[in-house]
Scaffold this motif. Structure first.
Motif, PDB file in Angstrom:
ATOM      1  N   MET A  17      81.008  66.036 -15.346  1.00  0.00           N
ATOM      2  CA  MET A  17      81.760  65.021 -16.037  1.00  0.00           C
ATOM      3  C   MET A  17      80.867  64.303 -17.044  1.00  0.00           C
ATOM      4  O   MET A  17      81.231  64.146 -18.191  1.00  0.00           O
ATOM      5  CB  MET A  17      82.335  64.047 -15.013  1.00  0.00           C
ATOM      6  CG  MET A  17      83.013  62.853 -15.623  1.00  0.00           C
ATOM      7  SD  MET A  17      83.806  61.767 -14.440  1.00  0.00           S
ATOM      8  CE  MET A  17      82.417  60.887 -13.805  1.00  0.00           C
ATOM      9  N   LEU A  18      79.712  63.866 -16.596  1.00  0.00           N
ATOM     10  CA  LEU A  18      78.803  63.134 -17.471  1.00  0.00           C
ATOM     11  C   LEU A  18      78.252  64.036 -18.571  1.00  0.00           C
ATOM     12  O   LEU A  18      78.162  63.625 -19.726  1.00  0.00           O
ATOM     13  CB  LEU A  18      77.667  62.527 -16.651  1.00  0.00           C
ATOM     14  CG  LEU A  18      76.735  61.571 -17.361  1.00  0.00           C
ATOM     15  CD1 LEU A  18      77.512  60.417 -17.976  1.00  0.00           C
ATOM     16  CD2 LEU A  18      75.703  61.045 -16.393  1.00  0.00           C
ATOM     17  N   ALA A  19      77.910  65.275 -18.228  1.00  0.00           N
ATOM     18  CA  ALA A  19      77.387  66.209 -19.227  1.00  0.00           C
ATOM     19  C   ALA A  19      78.427  66.477 -20.311  1.00  0.00           C
ATOM     20  O   ALA A  19      78.097  66.545 -21.495  1.00  0.00           O
ATOM     21  CB  ALA A  19      76.963  67.510 -18.558  1.00  0.00           C
ATOM     22  N   LYS A  20      79.683  66.626 -19.930  1.00  0.00           N
ATOM     23  CA  LYS A  20      80.763  66.859 -20.895  1.00  0.00           C
ATOM     24  C   LYS A  20      80.895  65.666 -21.835  1.00  0.00           C
ATOM     25  O   LYS A  20      81.002  65.818 -23.047  1.00  0.00           O
ATOM     26  CB  LYS A  20      82.080  67.105 -20.152  1.00  0.00           C
ATOM     27  CG  LYS A  20      83.292  67.177 -21.034  1.00  0.00           C
ATOM     28  CD  LYS A  20      83.287  68.406 -21.904  1.00  0.00           C
ATOM     29  CE  LYS A  20      84.606  68.512 -22.649  1.00  0.00           C
ATOM     30  NZ  LYS A  20      84.462  69.021 -23.978  1.00  0.00           N
ATOM     31  N   TYR A  21      80.869  64.464 -21.269  1.00  0.00           N
ATOM     32  CA  TYR A  21      80.985  63.269 -22.097  1.00  0.00           C
ATOM     33  C   TYR A  21      79.836  63.192 -23.093  1.00  0.00           C
ATOM     34  O   TYR A  21      80.040  62.942 -24.271  1.00  0.00           O
ATOM     35  CB  TYR A  21      81.013  62.007 -21.232  1.00  0.00           C
ATOM     36  CG  TYR A  21      81.006  60.752 -22.069  1.00  0.00           C
ATOM     37  CD1 TYR A  21      82.182  60.256 -22.601  1.00  0.00           C
ATOM     38  CD2 TYR A  21      79.816  60.097 -22.365  1.00  0.00           C
ATOM     39  CE1 TYR A  21      82.182  59.132 -23.399  1.00  0.00           C
ATOM     40  CE2 TYR A  21      79.804  58.969 -23.163  1.00  0.00           C
ATOM     41  CZ  TYR A  21      80.988  58.490 -23.674  1.00  0.00           C
ATOM     42  OH  TYR A  21      80.980  57.388 -24.470  1.00  0.00           O
ATOM     43  N   LEU A  22      78.618  63.402 -22.611  1.00  0.00           N
ATOM     44  CA  LEU A  22      77.455  63.300 -23.494  1.00  0.00           C
ATOM     45  C   LEU A  22      77.473  64.363 -24.581  1.00  0.00           C
ATOM     46  O   LEU A  22      77.074  64.099 -25.709  1.00  0.00           O
ATOM     47  CB  LEU A  22      76.164  63.377 -22.684  1.00  0.00           C
ATOM     48  CG  LEU A  22      75.864  62.152 -21.827  1.00  0.00           C
ATOM     49  CD1 LEU A  22      74.629  62.386 -20.987  1.00  0.00           C
ATOM     50  CD2 LEU A  22      75.712  60.907 -22.673  1.00  0.00           C
ATOM     51  N   SER A  23      77.943  65.571 -24.250  1.00  0.00           N
ATOM     52  CA  SER A  23      77.997  66.611 -25.276  1.00  0.00           C
ATOM     53  C   SER A  23      79.044  66.283 -26.336  1.00  0.00           C
ATOM     54  O   SER A  23      78.864  66.596 -27.506  1.00  0.00           O
ATOM     55  CB  SER A  23      78.269  67.975 -24.653  1.00  0.00           C
ATOM     56  OG  SER A  23      79.572  68.026 -24.122  1.00  0.00           O
ATOM     57  N   GLU A  66      77.835  54.461 -18.515  1.00  0.00           N
ATOM     58  CA  GLU A  66      78.448  55.614 -17.864  1.00  0.00           C
ATOM     59  C   GLU A  66      77.909  55.790 -16.446  1.00  0.00           C
ATOM     60  O   GLU A  66      78.654  56.109 -15.523  1.00  0.00           O
ATOM     61  CB  GLU A  66      78.213  56.887 -18.682  1.00  0.00           C
ATOM     62  CG  GLU A  66      78.792  56.841 -20.080  1.00  0.00           C
ATOM     63  CD  GLU A  66      80.290  56.618 -20.088  1.00  0.00           C
ATOM     64  OE1 GLU A  66      80.990  57.115 -19.192  1.00  0.00           O
ATOM     65  OE2 GLU A  66      80.762  55.942 -21.014  1.00  0.00           O
ATOM     66  N   MET A  67      76.619  55.569 -16.271  1.00  0.00           N
ATOM     67  CA  MET A  67      76.024  55.679 -14.938  1.00  0.00           C
ATOM     68  C   MET A  67      76.563  54.590 -14.012  1.00  0.00           C
ATOM     69  O   MET A  67      76.829  54.837 -12.840  1.00  0.00           O
ATOM     70  CB  MET A  67      74.498  55.611 -15.016  1.00  0.00           C
ATOM     71  CG  MET A  67      73.878  56.802 -15.722  1.00  0.00           C
ATOM     72  SD  MET A  67      74.316  58.393 -14.983  1.00  0.00           S
ATOM     73  CE  MET A  67      73.654  58.212 -13.347  1.00  0.00           C
ATOM     74  N   MET A  68      76.743  53.375 -14.540  1.00  0.00           N
ATOM     75  CA  MET A  68      77.315  52.302 -13.733  1.00  0.00           C
ATOM     76  C   MET A  68      78.740  52.664 -13.312  1.00  0.00           C
ATOM     77  O   MET A  68      79.139  52.426 -12.171  1.00  0.00           O
ATOM     78  CB  MET A  68      77.320  50.980 -14.492  1.00  0.00           C
ATOM     79  CG  MET A  68      77.818  49.825 -13.640  1.00  0.00           C
ATOM     80  SD  MET A  68      77.830  48.246 -14.479  1.00  0.00           S
ATOM     81  CE  MET A  68      79.121  48.488 -15.673  1.00  0.00           C
ATOM     82  N   SER A 104      82.378  54.071  -8.760  1.00  0.00           N
ATOM     83  CA  SER A 104      83.656  54.749  -8.538  1.00  0.00           C
ATOM     84  C   SER A 104      83.725  55.296  -7.114  1.00  0.00           C
ATOM     85  O   SER A 104      82.770  55.896  -6.623  1.00  0.00           O
ATOM     86  CB  SER A 104      83.820  55.910  -9.513  1.00  0.00           C
ATOM     87  OG  SER A 104      83.834  55.436 -10.833  1.00  0.00           O
ATOM     88  N   VAL A 105      84.857  55.093  -6.469  1.00  0.00           N
ATOM     89  CA  VAL A 105      85.056  55.613  -5.116  1.00  0.00           C
ATOM     90  C   VAL A 105      85.186  57.131  -5.196  1.00  0.00           C
ATOM     91  O   VAL A 105      85.969  57.652  -5.989  1.00  0.00           O
ATOM     92  CB  VAL A 105      86.316  54.997  -4.472  1.00  0.00           C
ATOM     93  CG1 VAL A 105      86.595  55.631  -3.120  1.00  0.00           C
ATOM     94  CG2 VAL A 105      86.158  53.491  -4.344  1.00  0.00           C
TER      95      VAL A 105
END
Length: 88
Positions: free
Chosen positions: A1-7, A20-22, A27-28
């Protein structure tokens, strides 16, 4: 999820990474039913809006209570949730 957002947002991704890390840490998760922050620190994260409006945490741990709760909730309950999720 994070990699997709950053790309997708490479130009401003580095600036937004802490936010994004926070979001990920607060998130549950479906498999454990807890946030990663709660599992690590035994209380929910204080987000900037809590600080802005002066919302105080009533969290004041006693060492013995903390250890007991850590064993019960942080280790045993998430393991059971993972077993249930694995069976699905």
């Amino acid at each position: 999820m994070l990699a997709k957002y950053l790309s997708d947002h490479l130009r401003d991704g580095v600036k937004r990474l802490p936010l994004e890390m926070m979001a990920c840490r607060s998130s549950v998760h479906a498999s454990t039913h807890y946030t990663p922050f709660y599992l690590l620190f035994d209380h929910e994260i204080r987000v900037p809006v809590d600080v802005m409006f002066g919302r105080q945490s009533d969290y004041k741990p006693e060492v013995a209570d903390y250890v007991r709760k850590l064993r019960e909730e942080v280790h045993e309950h998430p393991r059971e949730q993972l077993r249930i999720a694995h069976k699905r």
